[in-house]
Design a protein around this motif. Structure first.
Motif, PDB file in Angstrom:
ATOM      1  N   TYR A  10       0.868  -1.126  -0.208  1.00  0.00           N
ATOM      2  CA  TYR A  10       0.045   0.021   0.042  1.00  0.00           C
ATOM      3  C   TYR A  10       0.813   1.172   0.005  1.00  0.00           C
ATOM      4  O   TYR A  10       0.490   2.090  -0.619  1.00  0.00           O
ATOM      5  CB  TYR A  10      -0.824   0.180   1.238  1.00  0.00           C
ATOM      6  CG  TYR A  10      -2.246  -0.711   1.140  1.00  0.00           C
ATOM      7  CD1 TYR A  10      -3.265  -0.252   0.381  1.00  0.00           C
ATOM      8  CD2 TYR A  10      -2.264  -2.104   1.456  1.00  0.00           C
ATOM      9  CE1 TYR A  10      -4.527  -0.772   0.484  1.00  0.00           C
ATOM     10  CE2 TYR A  10      -3.416  -2.814   1.142  1.00  0.00           C
ATOM     11  CZ  TYR A  10      -4.559  -2.358   0.706  1.00  0.00           C
ATOM     12  OH  TYR A  10      -5.802  -2.916   0.364  1.00  0.00           O
ATOM     13  N   MET A  14       0.677   4.109  -3.059  1.00  0.00           N
ATOM     14  CA  MET A  14       0.323   5.446  -2.601  1.00  0.00           C
ATOM     15  C   MET A  14       1.498   6.592  -2.806  1.00  0.00           C
ATOM     16  O   MET A  14       1.135   7.682  -3.022  1.00  0.00           O
ATOM     17  CB  MET A  14      -0.190   5.625  -1.276  1.00  0.00           C
ATOM     18  CG  MET A  14      -1.671   4.931  -1.158  1.00  0.00           C
ATOM     19  SD  MET A  14      -2.220   5.024   0.559  1.00  0.00           S
ATOM     20  CE  MET A  14      -2.960   6.336   0.392  1.00  0.00           C
ATOM     21  N   ARG A  21      -9.003  11.689  -9.758  1.00  0.00           N
ATOM     22  CA  ARG A  21      -9.758  12.146  -8.308  1.00  0.00           C
ATOM     23  C   ARG A  21     -11.371  12.540  -8.706  1.00  0.00           C
ATOM     24  O   ARG A  21     -11.655  12.970  -9.777  1.00  0.00           O
ATOM     25  CB  ARG A  21      -9.132  13.126  -7.390  1.00  0.00           C
ATOM     26  CG  ARG A  21      -9.247  14.460  -7.984  1.00  0.00           C
ATOM     27  CD  ARG A  21      -8.414  15.279  -6.999  1.00  0.00           C
ATOM     28  NE  ARG A  21      -7.213  15.324  -7.100  1.00  0.00           N
ATOM     29  CZ  ARG A  21      -6.390  15.548  -5.869  1.00  0.00           C
ATOM     30  NH1 ARG A  21      -6.807  16.106  -5.084  1.00  0.00           N
ATOM     31  NH2 ARG A  21      -5.016  15.326  -5.979  1.00  0.00           N
ATOM     32  N   PHE A  25     -13.326  10.351  -3.928  1.00  0.00           N
ATOM     33  CA  PHE A  25     -12.382   9.300  -3.991  1.00  0.00           C
ATOM     34  C   PHE A  25     -11.151   9.835  -4.594  1.00  0.00           C
ATOM     35  O   PHE A  25     -11.179  10.639  -5.574  1.00  0.00           O
ATOM     36  CB  PHE A  25     -12.807   7.998  -4.890  1.00  0.00           C
ATOM     37  CG  PHE A  25     -14.083   7.266  -4.032  1.00  0.00           C
ATOM     38  CD1 PHE A  25     -13.712   6.403  -3.131  1.00  0.00           C
ATOM     39  CD2 PHE A  25     -15.425   7.623  -4.428  1.00  0.00           C
ATOM     40  CE1 PHE A  25     -14.605   5.769  -2.341  1.00  0.00           C
ATOM     41  CE2 PHE A  25     -16.373   6.995  -3.615  1.00  0.00           C
ATOM     42  CZ  PHE A  25     -15.710   5.833  -2.799  1.00  0.00           C
ATOM     43  N   HIS A  28      -4.502   6.383  -6.743  1.00  0.00           N
ATOM     44  CA  HIS A  28      -3.241   6.428  -6.575  1.00  0.00           C
ATOM     45  C   HIS A  28      -2.612   5.204  -7.543  1.00  0.00           C
ATOM     46  O   HIS A  28      -3.212   4.411  -7.564  1.00  0.00           O
ATOM     47  CB  HIS A  28      -2.723   6.003  -5.186  1.00  0.00           C
ATOM     48  CG  HIS A  28      -2.944   7.008  -4.098  1.00  0.00           C
ATOM     49  ND1 HIS A  28      -2.242   8.189  -4.085  1.00  0.00           N
ATOM     50  CD2 HIS A  28      -4.055   7.360  -3.512  1.00  0.00           C
ATOM     51  CE1 HIS A  28      -2.953   8.993  -3.028  1.00  0.00           C
ATOM     52  NE2 HIS A  28      -3.790   8.621  -2.525  1.00  0.00           N
ATOM     53  N   VAL A  61      -8.787   1.888   0.457  1.00  0.00           N
ATOM     54  CA  VAL A  61      -8.393   2.685   1.755  1.00  0.00           C
ATOM     55  C   VAL A  61      -9.576   3.236   2.169  1.00  0.00           C
ATOM     56  O   VAL A  61      -9.877   4.378   1.426  1.00  0.00           O
ATOM     57  CB  VAL A  61      -7.050   3.320   1.808  1.00  0.00           C
ATOM     58  CG1 VAL A  61      -7.050   4.125   3.045  1.00  0.00           C
ATOM     59  CG2 VAL A  61      -5.813   2.631   1.286  1.00  0.00           C
ATOM     60  N   PRO A  63     -11.025   4.841   5.505  1.00  0.00           N
ATOM     61  CA  PRO A  63     -10.594   5.156   6.922  1.00  0.00           C
ATOM     62  C   PRO A  63     -11.827   5.284   7.753  1.00  0.00           C
ATOM     63  O   PRO A  63     -12.963   5.680   7.116  1.00  0.00           O
ATOM     64  CB  PRO A  63      -9.778   6.457   6.812  1.00  0.00           C
ATOM     65  CG  PRO A  63      -9.978   6.907   5.507  1.00  0.00           C
ATOM     66  CD  PRO A  63     -10.563   6.052   4.653  1.00  0.00           C
ATOM     67  N   ARG A  77     -15.907  -0.619   0.394  1.00  0.00           N
ATOM     68  CA  ARG A  77     -14.669  -1.525  -0.119  1.00  0.00           C
ATOM     69  C   ARG A  77     -15.186  -2.470  -1.247  1.00  0.00           C
ATOM     70  O   ARG A  77     -14.515  -2.476  -2.015  1.00  0.00           O
ATOM     71  CB  ARG A  77     -14.187  -2.083   1.006  1.00  0.00           C
ATOM     72  CG  ARG A  77     -12.617  -2.893   0.908  1.00  0.00           C
ATOM     73  CD  ARG A  77     -11.877  -3.114   2.086  1.00  0.00           C
ATOM     74  NE  ARG A  77     -11.926  -2.247   3.140  1.00  0.00           N
ATOM     75  CZ  ARG A  77     -12.488  -2.010   4.291  1.00  0.00           C
ATOM     76  NH1 ARG A  77     -13.016  -2.892   4.584  1.00  0.00           N
ATOM     77  NH2 ARG A  77     -12.260  -1.031   5.199  1.00  0.00           N
ATOM     78  N   VAL A  97      -4.289   2.201  -5.784  1.00  0.00           N
ATOM     79  CA  VAL A  97      -4.902   2.224  -4.659  1.00  0.00           C
ATOM     80  C   VAL A  97      -6.217   3.325  -4.558  1.00  0.00           C
ATOM     81  O   VAL A  97      -5.885   4.614  -5.144  1.00  0.00           O
ATOM     82  CB  VAL A  97      -4.106   2.841  -3.337  1.00  0.00           C
ATOM     83  CG1 VAL A  97      -5.068   2.929  -2.168  1.00  0.00           C
ATOM     84  CG2 VAL A  97      -3.092   1.461  -3.288  1.00  0.00           C
ATOM     85  N   ARG A  99      -8.786   5.506  -2.640  1.00  0.00           N
ATOM     86  CA  ARG A  99      -8.804   5.984  -1.204  1.00  0.00           C
ATOM     87  C   ARG A  99      -9.890   6.816  -1.041  1.00  0.00           C
ATOM     88  O   ARG A  99     -10.049   7.857  -1.804  1.00  0.00           O
ATOM     89  CB  ARG A  99      -7.395   6.873  -0.773  1.00  0.00           C
ATOM     90  CG  ARG A  99      -7.262   7.266   0.447  1.00  0.00           C
ATOM     91  CD  ARG A  99      -5.819   8.072   0.678  1.00  0.00           C
ATOM     92  NE  ARG A  99      -5.779   8.904  -0.316  1.00  0.00           N
ATOM     93  CZ  ARG A  99      -5.902  10.211  -0.014  1.00  0.00           C
ATOM     94  NH1 ARG A  99      -6.924  10.823   0.880  1.00  0.00           N
ATOM     95  NH2 ARG A  99      -5.510  11.239  -1.042  1.00  0.00           N
ATOM     96  N   ARG A 101     -11.424   9.858   0.461  1.00  0.00           N
ATOM     97  CA  ARG A 101     -10.831  11.150   0.785  1.00  0.00           C
ATOM     98  C   ARG A 101     -11.730  12.001   1.627  1.00  0.00           C
ATOM     99  O   ARG A 101     -11.317  13.038   2.048  1.00  0.00           O
ATOM    100  CB  ARG A 101     -10.261  11.949  -0.117  1.00  0.00           C
ATOM    101  CG  ARG A 101     -11.048  12.585  -1.174  1.00  0.00           C
ATOM    102  CD  ARG A 101     -10.116  13.249  -2.367  1.00  0.00           C
ATOM    103  NE  ARG A 101     -11.241  14.002  -3.179  1.00  0.00           N
ATOM    104  CZ  ARG A 101     -10.918  15.295  -3.167  1.00  0.00           C
ATOM    105  NH1 ARG A 101     -10.099  15.934  -2.973  1.00  0.00           N
ATOM    106  NH2 ARG A 101     -11.478  15.936  -4.100  1.00  0.00           N
TER     107      ARG A 101
END
Length: 172
Positions: A10, A14, A21, A25, A28, A61, A63, A77, A97, A99, A101
């Motif tokens: 990861y 990244m 983008r 999201f 990367h 990812v 979070p 996910r 990846v 992510r 955001r």
């Protein structure tokens, strides 16, 4: 399509940079490293970071900061892996990846994983991967940077601050 598993995978993916983008999201991307031809005895013992090099690698990812409930994180996910599997034939053989955001507004959706939220997440992920395809095909031309002549002027002379209690200072 392979899935990223380890922290080092990861981190490597990244570190490569952002290639696409959307509002929520970021995608990367990092090229898979090529093993050195004249590897010393130390590198012979270590395993390669990406064992399979003829397929794209994808990781997600999501979070807790942006998706508090586990139901929402797992749903996002799942959507990431499903959409990336759909675009796997068009993805370059590299590490990617996706992510999260920014969080989706909790008050806009009645449950942690409602149908409207599923549709919203999927639509945004589709636009993330579709924009990747269009950007890869277009030539990357940067506009020439123009620096105004006023900013090239000589800096102002330093001003001297009067001394206080035996200390004199110069301000730039």
């Amino acid at each position: 399509m392979q899935r990223l598993r380890t922290r080092s995978q990861y981190e490597a993916a990244m570190a490569g940079g952002i290639i696409s983008r959307t509002a929520h999201f970021v995608l990367h991307h990092a090229a898979l490293e090529v093993p050195a031809a004249n590897a010393g005895p130390e590198s012979v013992r270590s395993r390669p970071l990406f064992a399979v090099r003829d397929e794209p690698w994808v990781g997600a990812v999501v979070p807790k900061r942006w998706a508090k409930r586990a139901v929402r994180r797992n749903g996002i996910r799942r959507q990431i892996y499903d959409v990336s599997a759909r675009f796997a034939p068009t993805l370059p053989n590299a590490a990617h990846v996706v992510r999260l955001r920014m969080g989706f507004a909790a008050d806009a959706f009645k449950s942690a994983w409602s149908e409207p939220l599923k549709k919203t997440v999927r639509a945004e992920l589709l636009s993330l991967f579709e924009s990747l395809g269009t950007r890869r095909d277009e030539p990357k031309a940067r506009p020439p940077s123009v620096i105004p002549t006023a900013s090239r002027a000589a800096p102002a002379a330093p001003t001297i601050i009067p001394a206080k209690a035996g200390i004199q200072g110069v301000q730039k």
